[in-house]
Design a protein around this motif. Sequence first.
Motif, PDB file in Angstrom:
ATOM      1  N   GLY A 248       0.812  -1.203   0.000  1.00 30.26           N
ATOM      2  CA  GLY A 248       0.000   0.000   0.000  1.00 30.26           C
ATOM      3  C   GLY A 248       0.849   1.256   0.000  1.00 30.26           C
ATOM      4  N   ILE A 249       0.192   2.406   0.005  1.00 30.05           N
ATOM      5  CA  ILE A 249       0.877   3.692   0.018  1.00 30.05           C
ATOM      6  C   ILE A 249       0.446   4.470   1.255  1.00 30.05           C
ATOM      7  CG2 ILE A 249       1.098   3.765  -2.490  1.00 30.05           C
ATOM      8  CD1 ILE A 249      -1.238   5.682  -2.579  1.00 30.05           C
ATOM      9  N   TYR A 250       1.260   5.419   1.605  1.00 32.90           N
ATOM     10  CA  TYR A 250       1.069   6.194   2.832  1.00 32.90           C
ATOM     11  C   TYR A 250      -0.008   7.256   2.632  1.00 32.90           C
ATOM     12  CZ  TYR A 250       2.167   9.746   6.365  1.00 32.90           C
ATOM     13  OH  TYR A 250       2.095  10.675   7.362  1.00 32.90           O
ATOM     14  N   TYR A 251      -0.995   7.274   3.543  1.00 30.62           N
ATOM     15  CA  TYR A 251      -2.083   8.245   3.470  1.00 30.62           C
ATOM     16  C   TYR A 251      -2.088   9.215   4.640  1.00 30.62           C
ATOM     17  CZ  TYR A 251      -4.444   6.083  -0.505  1.00 30.62           C
ATOM     18  OH  TYR A 251      -4.749   5.626  -1.755  1.00 30.62           O
ATOM     19  N   GLY A 252      -1.423   8.875   5.737  1.00 29.66           N
ATOM     20  CA  GLY A 252      -1.434   9.774   6.881  1.00 29.66           C
ATOM     21  C   GLY A 252      -1.228   9.028   8.183  1.00 29.66           C
ATOM     22  N   ILE A 253      -1.646   9.669   9.286  1.00 26.76           N
ATOM     23  CA  ILE A 253      -1.469   9.127  10.634  1.00 26.76           C
ATOM     24  C   ILE A 253      -2.837   8.856  11.242  1.00 26.76           C
ATOM     25  CG2 ILE A 253      -0.550   9.568  12.936  1.00 26.76           C
ATOM     26  CD1 ILE A 253       1.613   9.209  10.908  1.00 26.76           C
ATOM     27  N   ASN A 254      -2.990   7.685  11.857  1.00 24.11           N
ATOM     28  CA  ASN A 254      -4.211   7.361  12.582  1.00 24.11           C
ATOM     29  C   ASN A 254      -4.363   8.315  13.760  1.00 24.11           C
ATOM     30  OD1 ASN A 254      -6.146   6.103  14.374  1.00 24.11           O
ATOM     31  ND2 ASN A 254      -5.838   4.192  13.246  1.00 24.11           N
ATOM     32  N   ALA A 255      -5.468   9.051  13.794  1.00 25.75           N
ATOM     33  CA  ALA A 255      -5.652  10.076  14.824  1.00 25.75           C
ATOM     34  C   ALA A 255      -5.800   9.485  16.215  1.00 25.75           C
ATOM     35  CB  ALA A 255      -6.881  10.925  14.492  1.00 25.75           C
ATOM     36  N   VAL A 256      -6.179   8.212  16.340  1.00 21.78           N
ATOM     37  CA  VAL A 256      -6.379   7.584  17.641  1.00 21.78           C
ATOM     38  C   VAL A 256      -5.117   6.878  18.115  1.00 21.78           C
ATOM     39  CG1 VAL A 256      -7.737   5.899  18.928  1.00 21.78           C
ATOM     40  CG2 VAL A 256      -8.839   7.340  17.208  1.00 21.78           C
ATOM     41  N   SER A 257      -4.557   6.015  17.273  1.00 21.54           N
ATOM     42  CA  SER A 257      -3.392   5.225  17.677  1.00 21.54           C
ATOM     43  C   SER A 257      -2.065   5.863  17.292  1.00 21.54           C
ATOM     44  CB  SER A 257      -3.476   3.828  17.050  1.00 21.54           C
ATOM     45  OG  SER A 257      -3.383   3.911  15.636  1.00 21.54           O
ATOM     46  N   HIS A 258      -2.109   6.890  16.414  1.00 18.63           N
ATOM     47  CA  HIS A 258      -0.903   7.594  15.944  1.00 18.63           C
ATOM     48  C   HIS A 258       0.031   6.683  15.151  1.00 18.63           C
ATOM     49  CE1 HIS A 258      -2.204  10.875  18.497  1.00 18.63           C
ATOM     50  NE2 HIS A 258      -2.197  10.066  19.543  1.00 18.63           N
ATOM     51  N   ASN A 259      -0.508   5.611  14.577  1.00 19.70           N
ATOM     52  CA  ASN A 259       0.276   4.741  13.708  1.00 19.70           C
ATOM     53  C   ASN A 259       0.054   5.121  12.252  1.00 19.70           C
ATOM     54  OD1 ASN A 259       1.462   3.183  15.748  1.00 19.70           O
ATOM     55  ND2 ASN A 259      -0.319   1.841  15.867  1.00 19.70           N
ATOM     56  N   LEU A 260       0.921   4.614  11.374  1.00 17.42           N
ATOM     57  CA  LEU A 260       0.832   4.934   9.957  1.00 17.42           C
ATOM     58  C   LEU A 260      -0.410   4.305   9.337  1.00 17.42           C
ATOM     59  CD1 LEU A 260       4.530   4.346   8.818  1.00 17.42           C
ATOM     60  CD2 LEU A 260       3.506   6.445   9.680  1.00 17.42           C
ATOM     61  N   ILE A 261      -1.019   5.024   8.394  1.00 17.44           N
ATOM     62  CA  ILE A 261      -2.108   4.488   7.587  1.00 17.44           C
ATOM     63  C   ILE A 261      -1.526   4.158   6.218  1.00 17.44           C
ATOM     64  CG2 ILE A 261      -4.345   4.927   6.525  1.00 17.44           C
ATOM     65  CD1 ILE A 261      -4.969   6.857   8.781  1.00 17.44           C
TER      66      ILE A 261
ATOM     67  N   LEU B  44     -13.079  -4.100  -2.428  1.00 16.83           N
ATOM     68  CA  LEU B  44     -14.090  -4.530  -3.389  1.00 16.83           C
ATOM     69  C   LEU B  44     -14.335  -3.454  -4.434  1.00 16.83           C
ATOM     70  CD1 LEU B  44     -16.132  -6.743  -4.133  1.00 16.83           C
ATOM     71  CD2 LEU B  44     -17.792  -5.606  -2.636  1.00 16.83           C
ATOM     72  N   ASN B  45     -14.281  -2.203  -4.003  1.00 12.26           N
ATOM     73  CA  ASN B  45     -14.404  -1.058  -4.903  1.00 12.26           C
ATOM     74  C   ASN B  45     -13.317  -0.068  -4.538  1.00 12.26           C
ATOM     75  OD1 ASN B  45     -15.091   1.239  -6.353  1.00 12.26           O
ATOM     76  ND2 ASN B  45     -17.299   0.963  -6.062  1.00 12.26           N
ATOM     77  N   GLY B  46     -12.326   0.071  -5.390  1.00  8.06           N
ATOM     78  CA  GLY B  46     -11.178   0.913  -5.075  1.00  8.06           C
ATOM     79  C   GLY B  46     -11.308   2.361  -5.501  1.00  8.06           C
ATOM     80  N   ASN B  47     -12.511   2.762  -5.947  1.00  5.27           N
ATOM     81  CA  ASN B  47     -12.688   4.152  -6.363  1.00  5.27           C
ATOM     82  C   ASN B  47     -12.633   5.085  -5.160  1.00  5.27           C
ATOM     83  OD1 ASN B  47     -13.065   3.311  -9.022  1.00  5.27           O
ATOM     84  ND2 ASN B  47     -15.267   3.053  -8.722  1.00  5.27           N
ATOM     85  N   GLY B  48     -12.317   6.349  -5.410  1.00  9.06           N
ATOM     86  CA  GLY B  48     -12.238   7.297  -4.306  1.00  9.06           C
ATOM     87  C   GLY B  48     -12.442   8.726  -4.760  1.00  9.06           C
ATOM     88  N   PHE B  49     -12.814   9.570  -3.824  1.00 10.04           N
ATOM     89  CA  PHE B  49     -12.972  11.002  -4.050  1.00 10.04           C
ATOM     90  C   PHE B  49     -12.142  11.744  -3.016  1.00 10.04           C
ATOM     91  CE2 PHE B  49     -16.814   9.230  -5.876  1.00 10.04           C
ATOM     92  CZ  PHE B  49     -17.021   9.986  -7.025  1.00 10.04           C
TER      93      PHE B  49
ATOM     94  N   SER C 201      -5.408  19.188  -3.855  1.00 10.98           N
ATOM     95  CA  SER C 201      -4.447  18.944  -4.939  1.00 10.98           C
ATOM     96  C   SER C 201      -3.189  18.281  -4.404  1.00 10.98           C
ATOM     97  CB  SER C 201      -4.091  20.267  -5.627  1.00 10.98           C
ATOM     98  OG  SER C 201      -5.228  20.824  -6.257  1.00 10.98           O
ATOM     99  N   MET C 202      -2.740  18.680  -3.238  1.00 12.06           N
ATOM    100  CA  MET C 202      -1.535  18.080  -2.664  1.00 12.06           C
ATOM    101  C   MET C 202      -1.763  16.607  -2.355  1.00 12.06           C
ATOM    102  SD  MET C 202       1.537  18.571  -1.931  1.00 12.06           S
ATOM    103  CE  MET C 202       2.776  17.567  -1.129  1.00 12.06           C
ATOM    104  N   ALA C 203      -2.942  16.280  -1.833  1.00 15.86           N
ATOM    105  CA  ALA C 203      -3.250  14.880  -1.538  1.00 15.86           C
ATOM    106  C   ALA C 203      -3.284  14.057  -2.818  1.00 15.86           C
ATOM    107  CB  ALA C 203      -4.580  14.777  -0.797  1.00 15.86           C
ATOM    108  N   ALA C 204      -3.870  14.596  -3.862  1.00 12.12           N
ATOM    109  CA  ALA C 204      -3.935  13.878  -5.135  1.00 12.12           C
ATOM    110  C   ALA C 204      -2.543  13.675  -5.723  1.00 12.12           C
ATOM    111  CB  ALA C 204      -4.825  14.636  -6.112  1.00 12.12           C
ATOM    112  N   LYS C 205      -1.700  14.715  -5.668  1.00  9.37           N
ATOM    113  CA  LYS C 205      -0.342  14.589  -6.203  1.00  9.37           C
ATOM    114  C   LYS C 205       0.478  13.589  -5.386  1.00  9.37           C
ATOM    115  CE  LYS C 205      -0.277  19.291  -8.053  1.00  9.37           C
ATOM    116  NZ  LYS C 205       0.265  20.658  -7.903  1.00  9.37           N
ATOM    117  N   GLN C 206       0.261  13.575  -4.071  1.00  9.35           N
ATOM    118  CA  GLN C 206       0.995  12.627  -3.230  1.00  9.35           C
ATOM    119  C   GLN C 206       0.621  11.190  -3.585  1.00  9.35           C
ATOM    120  OE1 GLN C 206       0.569  13.353   0.964  1.00  9.35           O
ATOM    121  NE2 GLN C 206       1.369  11.349   1.543  1.00  9.35           N
ATOM    122  N   GLU C 207      -0.676  10.916  -3.761  1.00  8.55           N
ATOM    123  CA  GLU C 207      -1.100   9.571  -4.118  1.00  8.55           C
ATOM    124  C   GLU C 207      -0.622   9.211  -5.527  1.00  8.55           C
ATOM    125  OE1 GLU C 207      -5.138   6.805  -4.204  1.00  8.55           O
ATOM    126  OE2 GLU C 207      -5.197   8.847  -3.424  1.00  8.55           O
ATOM    127  N   PHE C 208      -0.703  10.186  -6.441  1.00  6.19           N
ATOM    128  CA  PHE C 208      -0.238   9.963  -7.814  1.00  6.19           C
ATOM    129  C   PHE C 208       1.248   9.606  -7.831  1.00  6.19           C
ATOM    130  CE2 PHE C 208       1.730  11.658 -11.655  1.00  6.19           C
ATOM    131  CZ  PHE C 208       0.959  11.088 -12.654  1.00  6.19           C
TER     132      PHE C 208
END
Length: 502
Positions: A411-424, A432-437, A447-454
Amino acid sequence: MIKLFQAKHNSERDAFAIPKSVQRSIPIKRVYKDGIFQVSGRFSKTWRFFDVNYKVASPEKQMELFMAYCTFLNALPVNATAKITLFNRRLNQKEFAHTLLMSFNGDGLDQFRVEYNDILSDKAADSNNLIQEKYITISTEAKNVEEAKAFFNRVGTDLTTSLSRMDSAIREISLSERLRLFHDFFRPGEEQEYHFDLTKTMQRGHGFLDAIAPDSLLFQKDHYEMGDCFGRTLFLRDYASFIRDDMITELMDYPRNMMLSIDIVPIGMDDAIKMVDKVIMSVDSDANRWQQRQNSNNNFTANLPYQMEQMQKVGKEYMDDLTERDQRMMFGVVTLTHLADSLEQLDQDTESLLSRTRGCEFATLKYQQEDALNTVLPYGLRRIDAVRTLTTESTAVLMPFKSQEIQDKGGIYYGINAVSHNLIICNRGNLLNGNGFILGVSGSGKSMAAKQEFTSLALSTDHDLIVVDPEREYGPLVRALGGEVITISASSAENCYINALD
């Protein structure tokens, strides 16, 4: 069955044998290919289960999860002992690098992969390099291992069905994974050095203890010394009148190598009713004798003492719980062990942990540290007599669930879990459906989030990535990643345009 003999010399561990004192302190007698252990005349098997988003759920959802957990506890087999274990261990750097970091391809983009891996490593360090794993160990008495296997197969099916109602998954762990669990506890700081190959171990005549045992294990009055570190085991001596359902998870938030176990011994309904009925009759007899003494003193209007009235009330409520409210009687004990680099640090950690108990009384076991350690570790044993009689709901208050972790391989890095503070770390291809908005107000970083995932996908996969960019802001990024930019307009140099009439 696999019976591995202890070698006199072990070339993989500085050519010395495991001390006999350490061997005696580890009660595993035999291990089997499917992960079953024989410990002190009992057979045990361990499953790993995964967290659910309990802490951030709405009150209605929390109640739903709580009742589902009660159903799970009621489904535990009567003729066995269950041990729910929460294990905080240091992050295995080899495992982290293999599953979460990007590999180098030599395609001219490795400089970006180095930067990406550095960011992940820094984020992992901010979370104290600790991850929490949850296990349930079932132990039972059986005539032989075949009978134990049949029992564990039935139990595994029941556990899967019960936890699926909470949207939690459960997985049977292999022999190597179960031994790794003990290795990571007994050898803190050497997590990445674990290796166990069953075939090679048998060929060399080594024992499985070579793969997990510490170099030394010495038990003192109120602590133990394990290799170069110190440890102490506590137990829950007295319950508060009111316990919050986040007490266990708050204890395990402490950033140390530690392990907490909840031992649960379900009691059959017939035996439970007999026990409660016996207690009620005993209290009523005491009340009658007290009343007779008052009558003999011509004190006919005396009321029962408050404590005796409360005992009668509690006994009747307990009986109603068993007969009318679908509750079961359970014997429970909570043990916790934690490790530190020095005795001074261990004492400080103990004080900090005791301040997190929310009114419950934890105490240090004196002259019982060895038995206590064998109780808290997921062998499937209970060596200390500190059980408390509980109902299903009072056991469920010791809630082990907190926040679901997302760390998918590849997988790829999306951020930090706000509760456990571990990597997401998420791989949307597994869904089952990998689409996203990406939604948000202006300036929130869409735009920064999209460029980071790209960028992450371009560096870690061979996917075909297509960007429709009316604002013309992705061009420099695409060129840096070796992509192609096509300008579509009536005056473009590539003579690419769209005929609206088409």
